[in-house]
Design a protein around this motif. Structure first.
Motif, mmCIF file in Angstrom:
data_model
loop_
_atom_site.group_PDB
_atom_site.id
_atom_site.type_symbol
_atom_site.label_atom_id
_atom_site.label_comp_id
_atom_site.label_asym_id
_atom_site.label_seq_id
_atom_site.Cartn_x
_atom_site.Cartn_y
_atom_site.Cartn_z
ATOM 1 N N GLY A 1 -18.320 -3.932 13.901
ATOM 2 C CA GLY A 1 -19.160 -4.858 14.653
ATOM 3 C C GLY A 1 -19.392 -6.202 14.012
ATOM 4 N N ILE A 2 -18.407 -6.703 13.263
ATOM 5 C CA ILE A 2 -18.512 -8.037 12.677
ATOM 6 C C ILE A 2 -17.983 -9.049 13.704
ATOM 7 C CG2 ILE A 2 -17.716 -9.498 10.771
ATOM 8 C CD1 ILE A 2 -19.319 -7.282 9.637
ATOM 9 N N ALA A 3 -18.634 -10.223 13.768
ATOM 10 C CA ALA A 3 -18.211 -11.248 14.720
ATOM 11 C C ALA A 3 -16.913 -11.917 14.275
ATOM 12 C CB ALA A 3 -19.319 -12.274 14.881
ATOM 13 N N LEU A 4 -16.345 -12.717 15.170
ATOM 14 C CA LEU A 4 -15.024 -13.309 14.929
ATOM 15 C C LEU A 4 -14.864 -14.031 13.583
ATOM 16 C CD1 LEU A 4 -12.201 -13.867 16.200
ATOM 17 C CD2 LEU A 4 -13.172 -16.024 16.977
ATOM 18 N N PRO A 5 -15.788 -14.937 13.209
ATOM 19 C CA PRO A 5 -15.578 -15.631 11.931
ATOM 20 C C PRO A 5 -15.480 -14.647 10.758
ATOM 21 C CG PRO A 5 -17.374 -16.625 13.161
ATOM 22 C CD PRO A 5 -17.019 -15.365 13.883
ATOM 23 N N GLY A 6 -16.318 -13.615 10.784
ATOM 24 C CA GLY A 6 -16.306 -12.620 9.709
ATOM 25 C C GLY A 6 -15.009 -11.837 9.696
ATOM 26 N N ARG A 7 -14.487 -11.538 10.889
ATOM 27 C CA ARG A 7 -13.213 -10.805 10.953
ATOM 28 C C ARG A 7 -12.105 -11.615 10.303
ATOM 29 N NH1 ARG A 7 -13.426 -9.551 17.353
ATOM 30 N NH2 ARG A 7 -15.523 -8.675 17.368
ATOM 31 N N LEU A 8 -12.098 -12.924 10.586
ATOM 32 C CA LEU A 8 -11.057 -13.775 9.999
ATOM 33 C C LEU A 8 -11.245 -13.879 8.487
ATOM 34 C CD1 LEU A 8 -10.834 -16.591 12.668
ATOM 35 C CD2 LEU A 8 -9.187 -14.786 12.205
ATOM 36 N N ARG A 9 -12.518 -13.975 8.057
ATOM 37 C CA ARG A 9 -12.767 -14.033 6.604
ATOM 38 C C ARG A 9 -12.240 -12.778 5.925
ATOM 39 N NH1 ARG A 9 -17.818 -16.325 7.966
ATOM 40 N NH2 ARG A 9 -18.729 -14.255 7.989
ATOM 41 N N ALA A 10 -12.503 -11.612 6.556
ATOM 42 C CA ALA A 10 -12.043 -10.352 5.969
ATOM 43 C C ALA A 10 -10.526 -10.337 5.873
ATOM 44 C CB ALA A 10 -12.542 -9.179 6.796
ATOM 45 N N GLY A 11 -9.859 -10.746 6.950
ATOM 46 C CA GLY A 11 -8.400 -10.723 6.978
ATOM 47 C C GLY A 11 -7.790 -11.653 5.945
ATOM 48 N N LEU A 12 -8.308 -12.879 5.901
ATOM 49 C CA LEU A 12 -7.733 -13.875 4.999
ATOM 50 C C LEU A 12 -7.987 -13.500 3.535
ATOM 51 C CD1 LEU A 12 -8.684 -17.057 7.018
ATOM 52 C CD2 LEU A 12 -6.373 -16.275 6.544
ATOM 53 N N ALA A 13 -9.124 -12.839 3.275
ATOM 54 C CA ALA A 13 -9.440 -12.485 1.890
ATOM 55 C C ALA A 13 -8.509 -11.399 1.367
ATOM 56 C CB ALA A 13 -10.891 -12.026 1.788
ATOM 57 N N LEU A 14 -7.986 -10.571 2.261
ATOM 58 C CA LEU A 14 -7.192 -9.418 1.816
ATOM 59 C C LEU A 14 -5.757 -9.784 1.423
ATOM 60 C CD1 LEU A 14 -8.304 -6.606 4.294
ATOM 61 C CD2 LEU A 14 -8.385 -6.483 1.810
ATOM 62 N N MET A 15 -5.344 -11.038 1.633
ATOM 63 C CA MET A 15 -3.933 -11.394 1.493
ATOM 64 C C MET A 15 -3.303 -11.296 0.108
ATOM 65 S SD MET A 15 -3.296 -14.319 4.318
ATOM 66 C CE MET A 15 -4.193 -15.490 3.402
#
Lengths: 165, 402
Positions: free
Chosen positions: B317-331
């Motif tokens: 249930g994280i909003a869009l900006p948080g989802r992108l932050r999570a994705g980009l951080a995992l790279m």
């Protein structure tokens, strides 16, 4: 009065506690394993993100907790100070060797002798407001007194056991 | 010159150079890992200044580095944390494995490599770098963010999965045939499970054996136990790295806390040697031909990591900006990818694997932390805001009339 504090484990780092204030803002604390604590404030537009993360040492966190815990009472006293000039408030730590440790507040007869009033006692980060004459002091109590300069000095002397009579 | 004297001069100069490189990296906000790899490339065979006397020393130092990296990783988690995380984050971890290991394997087949190389490349593209990501999250002040537990639990699952993946790869690379391989694998899995059970049940007793009070005894005790278990694990074909990881998990409480403090400087020293060693064993001349494939692989698997983080954050249930932050951080990929590649290099399964892995890690570990900053920029936030509400006012009157 009850506030819901949520706890989230952060594997490998520590744990996060956060709460939503009645004004709708979220405040949290990230506790690291090594004792460091970050005070975090969340963004209004993006409640998932923290706006600021302020690292605090053990001592700083404790000091902040003290201020936050006692702010209500001290705030009121500060207001009082402004209304009546000449009237002062002071926090007086009960000395370890004070004759009043484990004795009643009434025994000090502080108000009768100095004109200054003991309006609160702080103990273990808790505030005991308007203690009665039957209130029993303990070591490390901090007494909050209101009065004139000489009255407060008198209370300090009484609590220390330095008074003449 | 005397052999030992030359060794001292070489190792000293190398470490000093690494120190200066690390300092340079920090001043421009770069993880030291890519710099150490580059230093290794420069000093290795076919590099600018080949080292001769210290090769053996660096090789031993490198294996110490792997062991220390893994024991420290294990020390970060308690066994209970691992298990509770496993239950909560298993779907995210599974998604992570599918999205990121499969492209790696597919890529290896595309290059015409055999299935063993495919298995290795799958591992290299799968595992994000816990060390680099934890540092990035701390640097960007995101430890309090709601998506951070999601990122961390994906990392935990990856680390735990490595405890099973590394012995599997070790067994496969040992090339013991189908039956021999299966047997080695069974031994490995049973060993790992047994140690995990012991760690969960008796972690406290093991920790009690090593007192946290005497610093010297603690250092020697933990380091000795780690090397011993790592060696035994290696002997059982479980891989030394996994043995060390399990020791880290078994040690808990104040002993773990103090051991982390004591071992950190040692880890920094030997991990740097490990990255240099990996660079050393790669000939820079082999790099240019694999540069383009590595770039392609990096782009694909960085996108799949973004997707992984996006979906994992969406689940909770994280909003869009948080989802992108999570994705980009995992790279970023880092130490684990190099550990896996190191295993493959030692067994000589595919000569182009080492240069590809080096280039791949270099690309992701440099660009990953930079891209992780994207969501903090104002233009990015504005872009996301516009993207989330695409011309809704224009649509509304129409629906109202309907």
């Amino acid at each position: 009065m009850r506030v819901r504090v949520e706890q989230t484990p952060l594997p490998g780092i520590g744990v996060r506690h956060d709460l939503v204030t009645s004004s709708g803002r979220t405040v949290g604390v990230v506790s690291h394993r090594n004792g460091r604590r970050d005070l975090v404030l969340y963004d209004v537009d993006d409640p998932d993100a923290c706006l600021a993360s302020i690292p605090l040492t053990d001592d700083e966190a404790e000091a902040l907790a003290d201020v936050l815990g006692a702010s209500l009472m001290l705030g009121q006293l500060a207001g009082l100070r402004q209304q009546a000039s000449g009237l002062l408030t002071e926090q007086i730590a009960l000395p370890a060797g004070s004759p009043f440790v484990r004795r009643k507040l009434g025994d000090t007869r502080a108000r009768t002798r100095t004109g200054a009033s003991i309006v609160a006692v702080m103990r273990d980060r808790e505030v005991i407001a308007s203690p009665g004459p039957d209130f029993v002091f303990e070591a490390n109590d901090v007494v909050v007194a209101v009065g004139t300069r000489s009255g407060l000095d008198g209370v300090t002397a009484i609590l220390a056991g330095d008074d003449d009579d | 010159m005397h052999g030992t004297t030359l060794l001292l001069i070489e190792v000293g100069a190398l470490l000093f150079a690494l120190g200066m490189l690390g300092r340079l990296g920090r001043s421009i906000g770069l993880s030291p890992i890519p710099l150490y790899l580059l230093a290794g490339l420069a000093f290795g065979h076919g590099g600018l200044v080949p080292l001769s006397a210290s090769e053996e020393f660096i090789e031993i130092g490198a294996s110490m580095g792997v062991i220390l990296l893994l024991v420290m990783l294990g020390l970060e988690y308690s066994a209970g944390e691992l298990i509770s995380n496993l239950r909560a984050a298993a779907p995210a971890g599974l998604m992570d494995a599918l999205f990121n290991a499969l492209p790696g394997a597919a890529f290896a087949f595309l290059l015409g490599w055999d299935w063993r190389a495919a298995l290795v490349l799958a591992g290299i593209t799968w595992v994000s770098s816990s060390g680099v990501i934890a540092k990035v999250l701390g640097d960007l002040g995101r430890l309090g963010n709601r998506e951070t537990p999601v990122i961390l639990s994906v990392l935990v699952i990856e680390d735990l999965a490595m405890a099973f993946y590394l012995p599997l790869v070790t067994a496969v690379l040992a090339g013991a045939g189908l039956i021999g391989g299966a047997k080695a694998l069974a031994v490995a899995v049973i060993t790992v499970l047994a140690v995990l059970v012991v760690a969960i049940r008796y972690g406290r007793q093991i920790s009690a054996l090593i007192s946290a009070r005497d610093a010297e005894a603690l250092l020697l005790g933990v380091f000795g136990l780690t090397l011993f278990v790592a060696g035994v694990a290696e002997e059982l074909n479980v891989s030394a790295a996994v043995g060390a990881f399990l020791v880290g998990i078994a040690i808990s409480g104040p002993v773990a806390h103090h051991a982390t403090e004591m071992l950190s400087p040692l880890r920094d020293l030997f991990a740097a040697v490990f990255f240099v060693f990996f660079g050393l064993s790669t000939n820079p001349a082999d790099m240019p031909p694999v540069l383009l494939p590595a770039l392609g692989l990096a782009v694909i698997t960085m996108l799949t990591k973004v997707l992984t983080g996006y979906l994992a954050a969406k689940r909770v249930g994280i909003a869009l900006p948080g989802r992108l932050r999570a994705g980009l951080a995992l790279m970023p990929r880092g130490e684990f990818s190099i550990v896996i590649a190191g295993l493959a290099v030692a067994s000589g399964v595919e000569p182009r694997l080492a240069p590809l892995a080096t280039a791949y890690v270099l690309i992701t570990v440099v660009s990953g932390p930079l891209l992780a900053r994207l969501p903090d920029y104002e233009w990015f936030k504005t872009f996301i805001r516009r993207w989330r509400q695409p011309s809704t006012p224009a649509v509304r009157p129409l629906t109202a009339e309907d």
